[in-house]
Write a protein that holds these residues in place. Sequence first.
Motif, PDB file in Angstrom:
ATOM      1  N   GLN A 158       0.884  -1.177  -0.274  1.00  0.00           N
ATOM      2  CA  GLN A 158       0.154   0.192  -0.155  1.00  0.00           C
ATOM      3  C   GLN A 158       0.783   1.242  -0.201  1.00  0.00           C
ATOM      4  O   GLN A 158       0.359   2.262  -0.216  1.00  0.00           O
ATOM      5  N   ASP A 207      -5.568  -0.911   1.946  1.00  0.00           N
ATOM      6  CA  ASP A 207      -6.996  -1.237   1.565  1.00  0.00           C
ATOM      7  C   ASP A 207      -7.433  -2.924   1.763  1.00  0.00           C
ATOM      8  O   ASP A 207      -6.231  -3.814   1.174  1.00  0.00           O
ATOM      9  N   GLN A 257      -8.527  -4.972  -0.603  1.00  0.00           N
ATOM     10  CA  GLN A 257      -8.113  -5.673  -1.791  1.00  0.00           C
ATOM     11  C   GLN A 257      -7.161  -6.152  -1.922  1.00  0.00           C
ATOM     12  O   GLN A 257      -6.895  -7.645  -1.661  1.00  0.00           O
ATOM     13  N   GLN A 311       1.995  -1.003 -11.655  1.00  0.00           N
ATOM     14  CA  GLN A 311       0.360  -0.811 -12.635  1.00  0.00           C
ATOM     15  C   GLN A 311      -0.214  -2.403 -12.241  1.00  0.00           C
ATOM     16  O   GLN A 311      -1.212  -2.701 -11.883  1.00  0.00           O
ATOM     17  N   ARG A 357      -1.721  -1.769  -8.957  1.00  0.00           N
ATOM     18  CA  ARG A 357      -2.532  -1.255  -8.828  1.00  0.00           C
ATOM     19  C   ARG A 357      -4.049  -2.119  -9.591  1.00  0.00           C
ATOM     20  O   ARG A 357      -5.591  -2.035  -8.528  1.00  0.00           O
ATOM     21  N   ARG A 358      -4.100  -2.945 -10.020  1.00  0.00           N
ATOM     22  CA  ARG A 358      -4.882  -3.839 -10.429  1.00  0.00           C
ATOM     23  C   ARG A 358      -5.218  -4.983 -10.045  1.00  0.00           C
ATOM     24  O   ARG A 358      -6.215  -5.436  -9.340  1.00  0.00           O
ATOM     25  N   GLN A 362      -5.054  -3.520  -6.488  1.00  0.00           N
ATOM     26  CA  GLN A 362      -5.960  -2.852  -5.927  1.00  0.00           C
ATOM     27  C   GLN A 362      -7.315  -2.613  -5.928  1.00  0.00           C
ATOM     28  O   GLN A 362      -8.630  -2.323  -5.301  1.00  0.00           O
ATOM     29  N   ARG A 363      -7.459  -2.681  -7.366  1.00  0.00           N
ATOM     30  CA  ARG A 363      -8.978  -2.829  -7.667  1.00  0.00           C
ATOM     31  C   ARG A 363      -9.816  -4.001  -8.060  1.00  0.00           C
ATOM     32  O   ARG A 363     -10.999  -3.587  -8.566  1.00  0.00           O
ATOM     33  N   SER A 364      -8.790  -4.804  -7.833  1.00  0.00           N
ATOM     34  CA  SER A 364      -9.748  -6.233  -8.462  1.00  0.00           C
ATOM     35  C   SER A 364     -11.290  -6.401  -7.184  1.00  0.00           C
ATOM     36  O   SER A 364     -10.927  -5.581  -6.084  1.00  0.00           O
TER      37      SER A 364
END
Length: 239
Positions: A189, A209, A211, A231, A234-235, A237-239
């Motif tokens: 993070q 976070d 995730q 990158q 970050r994927r 983190q967005r999952s």
Amino acid sequence: MNDQRQPELKLSYGGGWQHFVLYTEPGMGAAMSGLNGTVSVERDSRYTQEWLRRLVPCEPNPLHTLLVGNDTIPKLFHPCVYTDPESPSAVGGSGCVCYQTFYDPEYGLPVVADHYRTVSGNIETWTRTTYAPYALREEDSFASFIIDGGDLFWLRTRAGILSLLPESRSGYGIGYGGGGPTQLASYIQQLLDTDGQNTTAQSGWGNADKQILDWARDPANKNLTQELTLQDLRRIQRS
């Protein structure tokens, strides 16, 4: 120390300085790092081989003694059975229980290799112990985060240099519940929040976070080997 002050050593390496804090309790016979985490490297992977190729053999110095127990310090000066069959560390002519000393020229940190070989040679292991850096050097920049078999963690710089993941004394883990994955999630993070600029070892739990924390705790990642860019992180983190 009794006055709660800790001496700070500065270790020189290729492009600057790496801070190292020495913690001592003379009455207890204790001396150790008060800042950097200790890492044992046993896994034979492409990443450990990359790291091992750059290690330089050297004579034992005071920093090496911090990586072993007091009773083991004299053994740092005994040759390996491969060098001297009459070494005090030789067993039965071809067995060995020696300790070899190296340094990492990139980060100036000590490495002690614990060599165990049976007389028959059917079992032979090397366990390398070192201190993790507290952060990448100022001139380095983060390129990727590496999970090596689920129990060892690295960073790679944009210059391609491999570094053990900066670590305080708490330690990292992945694939289970508990403090190790929580600490790892907090470090990831931190990388995300700073676009990879802050690589300093985590000294607290932070607030990762959900995730990221769920991914770090996922048992499916217990034996994971993967190199992840910012990158890629970050994927997650967005999952």
